[in-house]
Design a protein around this motif. Structure first.
Motif, PDB file in Angstrom:
ATOM      1  N   MET A  45       0.533  -0.845   0.194  1.00 48.46           N
ATOM      2  CA  MET A  45      -0.288   0.044   0.047  1.00 48.46           C
ATOM      3  C   MET A  45       0.761   0.851   0.294  1.00 48.46           C
ATOM      4  O   MET A  45       0.789   2.336   0.813  1.00 48.46           O
ATOM      5  N   GLU A  68     -14.980   8.257  -0.561  1.00 44.13           N
ATOM      6  CA  GLU A  68     -13.749   7.813   0.419  1.00 44.13           C
ATOM      7  C   GLU A  68     -12.851   7.992   0.556  1.00 44.13           C
ATOM      8  O   GLU A  68     -12.202   7.735  -0.491  1.00 44.13           O
ATOM      9  N   ASN A  69     -12.233   8.469   1.197  1.00 42.37           N
ATOM     10  CA  ASN A  69     -10.669   9.363   1.120  1.00 42.37           C
ATOM     11  C   ASN A  69      -9.437   9.079   2.399  1.00 42.37           C
ATOM     12  O   ASN A  69     -10.190   9.037   3.169  1.00 42.37           O
ATOM     13  N   MET A  70      -8.512   8.467   1.840  1.00 45.03           N
ATOM     14  CA  MET A  70      -7.524   8.902   3.289  1.00 45.03           C
ATOM     15  C   MET A  70      -5.992  10.174   2.979  1.00 45.03           C
ATOM     16  O   MET A  70      -6.116   9.760   1.912  1.00 45.03           O
ATOM     17  N   LYS A  72      -2.351  11.733   3.564  1.00 41.84           N
ATOM     18  CA  LYS A  72      -1.626  12.335   4.513  1.00 41.84           C
ATOM     19  C   LYS A  72      -0.445  12.791   3.875  1.00 41.84           C
ATOM     20  O   LYS A  72      -0.363  13.612   2.534  1.00 41.84           O
ATOM     21  N   PHE A  81       0.476   3.969   3.084  1.00 39.25           N
ATOM     22  CA  PHE A  81      -1.193   3.994   3.396  1.00 39.25           C
ATOM     23  C   PHE A  81      -1.871   2.328   4.424  1.00 39.25           C
ATOM     24  O   PHE A  81      -0.250   1.569   4.267  1.00 39.25           O
ATOM     25  N   PRO A  82      -2.231   2.285   4.828  1.00 36.94           N
ATOM     26  CA  PRO A  82      -2.290   1.535   6.606  1.00 36.94           C
ATOM     27  C   PRO A  82      -3.191   0.393   5.670  1.00 36.94           C
ATOM     28  O   PRO A  82      -3.489  -0.004   4.226  1.00 36.94           O
ATOM     29  N   GLU A  84      -3.864  -2.369   5.973  1.00 32.59           N
ATOM     30  CA  GLU A  84      -5.110  -3.090   6.545  1.00 32.59           C
ATOM     31  C   GLU A  84      -6.396  -1.741   5.829  1.00 32.59           C
ATOM     32  O   GLU A  84      -8.579  -2.123   5.940  1.00 32.59           O
ATOM     33  N   LEU A  85      -6.056  -0.633   5.497  1.00 34.50           N
ATOM     34  CA  LEU A  85      -7.098  -0.030   4.698  1.00 34.50           C
ATOM     35  C   LEU A  85      -7.741  -0.329   3.356  1.00 34.50           C
ATOM     36  O   LEU A  85      -7.399  -1.078   2.345  1.00 34.50           O
ATOM     37  N   TYR A  86      -8.898  -0.333   3.803  1.00 34.08           N
ATOM     38  CA  TYR A  86      -9.764  -1.460   2.613  1.00 34.08           C
ATOM     39  C   TYR A  86     -10.406  -0.240   1.815  1.00 34.08           C
ATOM     40  O   TYR A  86     -11.332   0.642   2.353  1.00 34.08           O
ATOM     41  N   MET A  87     -10.124  -0.659   0.265  1.00 34.73           N
ATOM     42  CA  MET A  87     -10.555   0.558  -0.413  1.00 34.73           C
ATOM     43  C   MET A  87     -11.278  -0.801  -1.282  1.00 34.73           C
ATOM     44  O   MET A  87     -10.374  -1.630  -1.944  1.00 34.73           O
TER      45      MET A  87
END
Length: 157
Positions: A45, A68-70, A72, A81-82, A84-87
């Motif tokens: 990731m 939906e976003n992240m 940094k 990105f983590p 475990e981030l599920y996109m």
């Protein structure tokens, strides 16, 4: 990578999901961006790039079609990105790299790729004694005879 061209990429969707093919396209920009050679490592990731200028900070955004976003902020041309981030990847994703307090940015979109009808069918996995997992599937009905599928495992935390 050239603007407005499609490039094949590969991705794991989540734990024990089949390897999928994706393509990337970049948005056209009025001027040549100093941000080039974007690369995505789906297993880690990580989003990385090259910059012909030294900037002290960058802002990275990963966003899906549902917005939906992240975000940094980083000090080098690498965003992690983590894991475990599920996109969900099946609809595609957007990546945006911005240089704060400038009008410099690079946007790219990852689209699901592959020929229609080439996705695997009847995918299933059986776990034996917690130590062995056996997964089976059938090639898509319209997949060419030389199609190869790959499966990768990603630990969740």
């Amino acid at each position: 990578l050239k603007p407005d061209r499609y490039y094949p990429l590969h991705s794991t969707k989540a734990i024990a999901y089949p390897y999928r093919t994706y393509a990337v396209t970049f948005s056209a920009e009025a001027q040549e961006s100093p941000i080039t050679n974007l690369n995505v490592n789906w297993r880690k990731m990580e989003l990385s790039w090259e910059s012909s200028k030294n900037f002290s900070t960058y802002k990275c955004t990963i966003m899906n079609w549902d917005m939906e976003n992240m975000k940094k902020e980083v000090t080098s041309p690498l965003c992690r990105f983590p894991v475990e981030l599920y996109m969900p990847l099946h609809k595609g994703l957007f990546f945006i790299i911005e240089v704060p307090n400038t009008n410099i940015s690079k946007k790219c979109t990852f689209h699901r790729g592959g020929m229609n009808g080439s996705a695997i069918e009847n995918f299933s996995c059986v776990i034996y004694n917690i130590f062995l997992m056996n997964c089976t599937w059938q090639a898509g009905r319209d997949a060419p005879a030389d199609t190869q599928y790959f499966l990768y495992w990603q630990n969740s935390r």
